[in-house]
Scaffold this motif. Structure first.
Motif, PDB file in Angstrom:
ATOM      1  N   LYS A   1       0.793  -1.272   0.180  1.00 18.27           N
ATOM      2  CA  LYS A   1       0.179  -0.064  -0.208  1.00 18.27           C
ATOM      3  C   LYS A   1       1.009   1.374   0.011  1.00 18.27           C
ATOM      4  CE  LYS A   1      -3.613   2.619   0.374  1.00 18.27           C
ATOM      5  NZ  LYS A   1      -4.603   2.713  -0.570  1.00 18.27           N
TER       6      LYS A   1
ATOM      7  N   ARG B   1      -7.895   0.609  -0.630  1.00 16.74           N
ATOM      8  CA  ARG B   1      -7.411  -0.123  -1.725  1.00 16.74           C
ATOM      9  C   ARG B   1      -6.047  -0.620  -1.920  1.00 16.74           C
ATOM     10  NH1 ARG B   1     -10.216  -0.575  -6.741  1.00 16.74           N
ATOM     11  NH2 ARG B   1     -12.558   0.232  -6.492  1.00 16.74           N
TER      12      ARG B   1
ATOM     13  N   ASP C   1      -2.144  -1.628  -3.256  1.00 17.63           N
ATOM     14  CA  ASP C   1      -1.702  -1.388  -4.606  1.00 17.63           C
ATOM     15  C   ASP C   1      -1.028  -2.657  -5.336  1.00 17.63           C
ATOM     16  OD1 ASP C   1      -1.833   1.578  -4.826  1.00 17.63           O
ATOM     17  OD2 ASP C   1      -0.931   1.806  -2.927  1.00 17.63           O
TER      18      ASP C   1
ATOM     19  N   ARG D   1      -4.625  -4.015  -7.845  1.00 20.80           N
ATOM     20  CA  ARG D   1      -5.565  -2.714  -8.187  1.00 20.80           C
ATOM     21  C   ARG D   1      -6.593  -3.294  -9.129  1.00 20.80           C
ATOM     22  NH1 ARG D   1      -1.349   2.239  -9.679  1.00 20.80           N
ATOM     23  NH2 ARG D   1      -0.202   2.133  -7.391  1.00 20.80           N
ATOM     24  N   LYS D   2      -6.671  -4.641  -9.316  1.00 27.07           N
ATOM     25  CA  LYS D   2      -7.519  -5.151 -10.387  1.00 27.07           C
ATOM     26  C   LYS D   2      -8.937  -5.399  -9.600  1.00 27.07           C
ATOM     27  CE  LYS D   2      -5.592  -8.683 -11.856  1.00 27.07           C
ATOM     28  NZ  LYS D   2      -3.834  -8.820 -11.612  1.00 27.07           N
TER      29      LYS D   2
ATOM     30  N   HIS E   1     -11.158  -5.154  -6.020  1.00 28.09           N
ATOM     31  CA  HIS E   1     -11.560  -4.719  -4.788  1.00 28.09           C
ATOM     32  C   HIS E   1     -12.917  -4.875  -4.456  1.00 28.09           C
ATOM     33  CE1 HIS E   1     -11.205  -1.752  -1.461  1.00 28.09           C
ATOM     34  NE2 HIS E   1     -12.488  -1.632  -1.682  1.00 28.09           N
TER      35      HIS E   1
END
Lengths: 529, 376, 349
Positions: free
Chosen positions: B28, B71, B73, B88-89, B91
């Motif tokens: 993150k 979220r 990273d 990041r795909k 969440h």
């Protein structure tokens, strides 16, 4: 601020010297102040009910009053709903979203309060006469007064633990559902309280409606006075208006106690995570920009435009001279300072007693001094005209009477801000000073007064701003031949001499915004609200 | 127990020894700062993991990533076989994760009473079958509390209600974010015990974030030590205390007396004499004559405080070393004593509070138990 | 601040004292303008529009060296105020838009005689027959209409027609204006009280109510009303501000001799209690002087007809001799008491 949370109340009660009786001199002064504040209300009611009951009832149940009620309440509802929605959206965007420049917006959002509504009205009116009437009145008044709703909302939103919304999310609620079920219910007291305050301002507003030629109670009272009608008629209208105002005031005061929802559990709160708006940032920016432009941008730009149009001053004869502007500005400042000092001096005994002694008599006196919040300036002014004509003729048409009127109208502002600081002085400090061999007066001079100084300062400043921007009382009570910025703007713009009004409007806006800024910087933003 | 048993999730057909929660390569970044990096963590079903770290170490961020409030990273989070986050795909929003959350101060909804708070996350049907009184009893609160406003509860009671609320929908995992930090000392221990018991009774998988070592060590099946956004060590409380992975952790967990020494077989020679090494785990490079740092815990020092016959026992086999008492901090149940060896080496010993030396007195002592070493 | 309690304790009250002194000084400073009661000043209660009053006052001050303290307000309100003040009234001169307020004061025996040679400057039918007030300027009552909302051919012939069903919801009036009440009185003179009351009641159902004539003009201009009843000078004032291009509203007249074409007179009087009667007489004389009347006619702020013979009116307004007013003398309009009674009875106030 004036009705503390249960926790704080408990704390201050514990600290207060309950067994002591308040000093007689202070008590007498405070009683005198509350009598002063009650005088205009009493005179108005007396004037209204004088004569035969049948005549009074006939005057009361006239169709005109129904029409005014409809107009006034209708506008109040429109303004309340409009400002409520706008404020809610603004508060959320500024406090909880990643809208660009939120820290700047936070400073800009309350700014319209520093610009008197009748100056905004002048500006809008000078753009087009079509802003006259209900729609224009609703627009201008909402734009001027929405911060009354926005400020408590934003404060409440800031005070909420963001973990509450997160907990709701983890319990299976979508962001919108979490906001509606967790956040919104907790904002309700702030939203309602702010809205009632706004309605109170709509009810008591005079200048904006007079310029925009919208008929409400205040303008009807003024026009009844102008038509040379019996005092009784205006007084009756005033009584109906007072009833509405006190209803709002009562509701608002009751809600104040509930503001402290958020304060379970102490300790530090995390900065809330700002919601990402994504593409919504652009509409959000446009929205904030529009509100600010309508409330502050347009009025200031219009004043600026008229300032450059010296050739268009055809409508005025007395080509506005610099000397005249300076003279009038100093007159406004003079009244502001004089009223600021007098009001603060009169408010002190009440505020000090209220902060220190929690007995019924003191409470009653304190409550009384809040009443003028619900008494429109025009009502105070008319009552003082009557009073001075019949009892205090030496004061008639003098500056002293006008300053006294200001003191009555703005007493609540002063009492609240002095009380806030006076309440923070520990009685132990004064006791310690006495134990060190200092007399009662010495303690007052060397301990109490210096410690309440910030409150006295902010009270004076608040009253100063309010006096500079006050219109109806000034119009009616100003000594013959004297002028203030407000009366000049009024005189010129009600005759459509917009260019002539512009310099006065510019000076007034500058004084008021500067004073508000200084006040906010020195005494904290809460002081302005 | 009439509490609604957590409904087994359709995908939760994993074998018992499979990890319930599995985190891999989690990262993150906030602004220019990497708050979390390379986090790998597996938690088995029914386990309580405590995440321990100084403030700013990233432990709260880890928790917020698992909850879905932030979220990630990079990295993957799986819960009971479901993919919660994948870089990041993917969440999954917090409300669909089935992760219970207990915030620092409970975050009870002040406008709702205790019952409505507890029922908050339940559907209408679940509400009909849920007995709020039982849930309250399970966290040690009387049934009469159901109708109280949160503001009428003490801080500890609020935390218990918050736990009951989080557990009510039967989450796969419960996350607790420094739940006891705002409570005062007495209440903290009591509430902590009640919460731990409740979690174990419910067989819940839980992660508890804290900066309090006592809390981390006493509550966790495993303790994950977090430092500068990385997991420094994940181990059982005992292992963590006895064999910290490195000197930093050794200093961070409990108190450490560190002195230079030279190893000799399964012993080490240092200023406190020849001490026995911890041998359970063979460590490469230890055993030969090597320069090492020796870790001794203050409570391993046993003092002989015989005021009458001091000269007899000094230098005896039972208490081979001597030191001079410089300062005593008395806590009642125990005391911390600042001592100095004759060669000038200062150290701290923690001893029971009932029998204390005098300041300036020379005492004999020994080191009890085994010690752990780190390459110099 | 807590580190220096001594300094605080001594400086705070000190500063407060300074501020109090300053405030008091300012207060007295503000008062001096009001209470400078030498012979070289008069107090004017002015019910006319402030800008034209200022124009007049400035010219007079320059010419005579006498200071004029102006108390602006609405005529009726100022008249009431003078009555409430009684003989203590500080007012010397009362200048107002409409004669009924002057008559009201005269009925209460509060007016002094105007100097005969001042009265002689204007035609006698525009001043009080007893010589206690002086006509200064005049203007006519007209219709203002929006051609986009109503055809010129459909406009009423008589003021009376405004109450007919044909104009329901189309009319704008301002019954609280000083200019409206003389119309009611004129109507009562021409058609009797009963018919006037009926007319007012019809107006109540037909009309939108505004506080002032400016409101009426604007309402017609922006189309919220099709036509309205006003004194003509408001039309020109609003047009001056709106701009001639943006001015959609037009002026129209009622049939010749109709009450709707009433001429209202701005008049002035000296109070019987005037502290400075000589200076007051000078001011009245100046108001009907060639200089003042020419100045007012040429200004783009008043748009009233000068009553002094031989002075041309503003070029924007119709020539005075082309008006077709009803045959009613201003003196006959009396005070407003009947008009107010009828208007209130009709529910318009």
């Amino acid at each position: 601020m004036n009705s503390p949370s249960p926790y704080r109340a408990a704390a201050s009660t514990a600290a207060a010297p309950r067994d002591h009786a308040p000093p007689t001199v202070l008590l007498l002064l405070a009683i005198l102040v509350s009598a002063l504040v009650l005088a205009p209300i009493a005179v108005t009611v007396f004037d209204a009910v004088r004569g035969s009951v049948v005549g009074t009832l006939a005057l009361l149940f006239r169709p005109v009053i129904g029409h005014l009620l409809l107009n006034t309440i209708g506008l109040a509802v429109v303004c309340a709903v409009g400002s409520g929605l706008v404020s809610l959206a603004m508060a959320w965007l500024i406090e909880r979203s990643d809208v660009p420049g939120y820290s700047i917006w936070r400073v800009l959002a309350p700014l319209p309060l520093a610009l008197p509504a009748f100056v905004s009205s002048y500006a809008w009116l000078s753009i087009s006469p079509s802003f006259q009437g209900a729609a224009g009145a609703a627009l201008v008044v909402s734009a001027s007064y929405y911060p009354l709703v926005y400020l408590p909302l934003a404060a409440a939103l800031r005070g909420l633990d963001p973990a509450q919304e997160e907990s709701a999310r983890s319990l299976g609620l979508s962001p919108l559902a979490a906001f509606c079920r967790v956040t919104l219910p907790q904002l309700r007291p702030a939203l309602l309280g702010g809205t009632l305050l706004l309605v109170l301002h709509v009810l008591t507003e005079f200048g904006a409606f007079a310029l925009l030629r919208f008929r409400t109670f205040t303008t009807a009272i003024y026009s009844a006075y102008n038509a040379g009608l019996q005092v009784k008629q205006g007084a009756l209208l005033a009584c109906v208006l007072l009833f509405l105002c006190f209803l709002c005031l009562w509701g608002e005061q009751r809600l104040r106690g509930q503001h402290d929802y958020a304060s379970i559990g102490a300790g530090v709160r995390r900065m809330p995570r700002r919601h990402s708006l994504g593409w919504g940032r652009i509409p959000a920016l446009i929205f904030l920009g529009t509100v600010f432009t309508a409330a502050v941008g347009v009025p200031l730009a219009t004043i600026g435009y008229w300032l450059t149009r010296t050739d268009a001053a055809a409508m005025t004869t007395t080509a506005v001279s610099t000397a005249q502007i300076i003279r009038v500005s100093f007159s406004s400042i003079g009244y502001g300072v004089a009223a600021g000092i007098l009001t603060t001096a009169l408010a002190f005994p009440v505020a000090y007693l209220a902060a220190r002694y929690h007995n019924r008599a003191v409470q009653l006196i304190e409550r009384t001094t809040y009443l003028p919040k619900g008494v429109p300036g025009i009502v105070v002014a008319l009552a003082l005209v009557t009073l001075s004509l019949q009892l205090l003729y030496p004061l008639y048409q003098t500056a002293i009477l006008l300053v006294l009127a200001y003191a009555i109208i703005f007493m609540p502002l002063a009492v609240v801000s002095i009380r806030a600081t006076a309440g923070q002085i520990e009685p132990g400090l004064e006791n310690s000073a006495r134990a060190l061999g200092v007399g009662r007066f010495g303690v007052f001079r060397r301990v109490t007064l210096p410690l309440t100084a910030p409150g006295l300062g902010s009270a004076t400043a608040l009253v100063f701003i309010s006096v500079c921007t006050e219109l109806p009382t000034t119009l009616l009570l100003i000594p013959t031949g004297a002028h203030t910025l407000a009366t000049e703007i009024w005189a010129e713009s009600s005759n459509f001499a917009f260019a002539a009004a512009a310099p006065y409007a510019a000076v007034l806006a500058a004084i008021s915004m500067l004073a508000a800024w200084l006040l906010a910087n020195r005494f904290g933003r809460a002081a302005v609200a | 127990m009439s509490r609604p048993v957590p409904q087994p999730h359709p995908v939760a057909e994993h074998r018992a020894n499979d990890p319930d929660l599995s985190i891999a390569g989690l990262r993150k970044v906030l602004g220019s700062q990497t708050v979390l990096d390379g986090i790998d963590l597996d938690v088995s079903a029914g386990q309580i993991i405590t995440v321990l770290g100084p403030s700013g170490s990233g432990k709260t961020t880890l928790l917020r990533l698992i909850c879905g409030f932030e979220r990630a990273d990079a990295g993957v989070i799986r819960l009971s076989g479901r993919l919660l986050a994948d870089g990041r795909k993917t969440h999954m929003p917090p409300e669909r994760r089935g992760v219970g959350y207990v915030a620092q101060e409970g975050a009870l909804f002040p406008h709702l009473d205790v019952r409505r708070n507890i029922e908050f996350g339940l559907s209408r049907r679940q509400r009909a079958t849920t007995d709020v009184e039982d849930l309250l009893a399970a966290v040690g609160l009387p049934a009469s509390y159901a109708n109280r406003a949160p503001s009428a509860l003490s801080g500890g009671e609020q935390q218990r209600v918050a736990l009951a609320r989080a557990l009510a929908p039967g989450p796969h995992l419960v996350l607790l974010d420094e739940p006891f930090s705002s409570l005062d000392a007495g209440l903290r221990v009591e509430t902590r015990n009640a919460v731990a018991k409740r979690l174990r009774d419910a067989g819940a998988t839980a992660i508890l974030v804290t900066h309090d070592q006592d809390e981390a060590l006493s509550m966790g099946d495993k303790v994950a030590v977090m430092h500068n956004g990385r997991l420094a060590q994940v181990a059982s409380p005992r292992t963590l205390y006895d064999r910290p992975a490195n000197l930093d952790i050794a200093r961070f967990i409990g108190e450490a007396v560190l002195v230079p020494g030279i190893t000799a077989g399964d012993t080490v020679d240092c200023c406190f004499g020849r001490l026995q090494l911890t041998t359970q785990v063979p460590r490469p490079g230890v055993g030969d004559r090597r320069d090492v740092n020796v870790l001794i815990r203050p409570e391993q020092f046993r003092l002989c405080v015989d005021h009458a016959a001091d000269n007899q026992t000094i230098g005896s086999d039972a208490f081979p070393s001597t030191a001079c008492v410089e300062q005593i901090l008395f806590y009642g149940h125990d005391a911390r004593i600042q001592l100095r060896l004759r060669d000038g080496q200062p150290f701290t010993a923690t001893v029971p509070g009932f029998d204390l030396p005098a300041i300036g007195q020379t005492v004999s002592f020994r080191v009890a138990g085994n010690v752990y070493t780190y390459p110099y | 601040m807590f580190n220096h309690p001594r300094r605080c304790a001594s400086s705070r009250p000190g500063r407060l004292l300074t501020a109090l002194t300053l405030g008091a000084a300012l207060l007295f400073g503000m008062n001096t303008t009001a209470s400078a009661a030498d012979q070289q000043s008069i107090t004017l209660y002015a019910g006319q529009h402030q800008q034209m009053v200022r124009l007049l006052v400035n010219a007079f001050e320059k010419k005579s060296g006498i200071t004029v303290n102006v108390r602006p307000g609405e005529g009726a309100a100022l008249a009431s105020q003078i009555l409430r003040e009684g003989k203590r009234s500080p007012a010397d001169v009362f200048f107002t838009e409409n004669t009924p307020e002057l008559v009201r004061l005269d009925n209460e025996h509060r007016l002094a005689k105007v100097a005969p040679n001042t009265l002689a400057q204007v035609p006698s039918q525009y001043s009080a027959s007893n010589g206690r007030w002086l006509g200064v300027l005049a203007r006519q009552n007209v219709m203002v209409y929006n051609p986009q909302k109503i055809d010129k051919a459909d406009l009423p012939q008589s003021l009376m027609d405004l109450a007919s069903d044909a104009y329901k919801g189309k009319v704008a009036v301002s019954p609280a204006e000083g200019d409206f009440l003389p119309l009611v009185k004129a109507m009562a003179i021409k058609h009797g009280e009963a018919k006037t009351l009926q007319w007012l009641k019809g107006l109540k159902t037909n009309a939108k109510i505004y506080n002032e004539d400016e409101g009426v003009v604007n309402a017609v201009n922006n189309g919220s009303a099709a036509l309205g009843d006003i004194n003509d000078y408001y039309y020109y004032r609003v047009r001056e501000q709106t701009g001639k291009d943006a001015m959609k509203a037009q002026i129209a007249h009622f049939a010749s001799g109709d009450v709707g074409n009433l001429v209202n007179v701005s008049g002035v009087a000296i109070l019987d209690s005037a502290p400075h009667p000589q200076a007051a007489q000078k001011f009245l004389k100046f108001m009907v002087s060639k200089q003042a009347q020419t100045m007012l006619a040429n200004s783009q702020i008043d748009f009233e007809y000068p009553l002094r013979p031989g002075i041309a009116a503003n070029e924007q307004v119709e020539p005075f001799d082309q008006l077709n007013p009803p045959k009613i003398n201003v003196n006959d309009l009396g005070d407003n008491s009947l008009a107010i009674k009828l208007v209130r009875e009709a529910g318009l106030l």
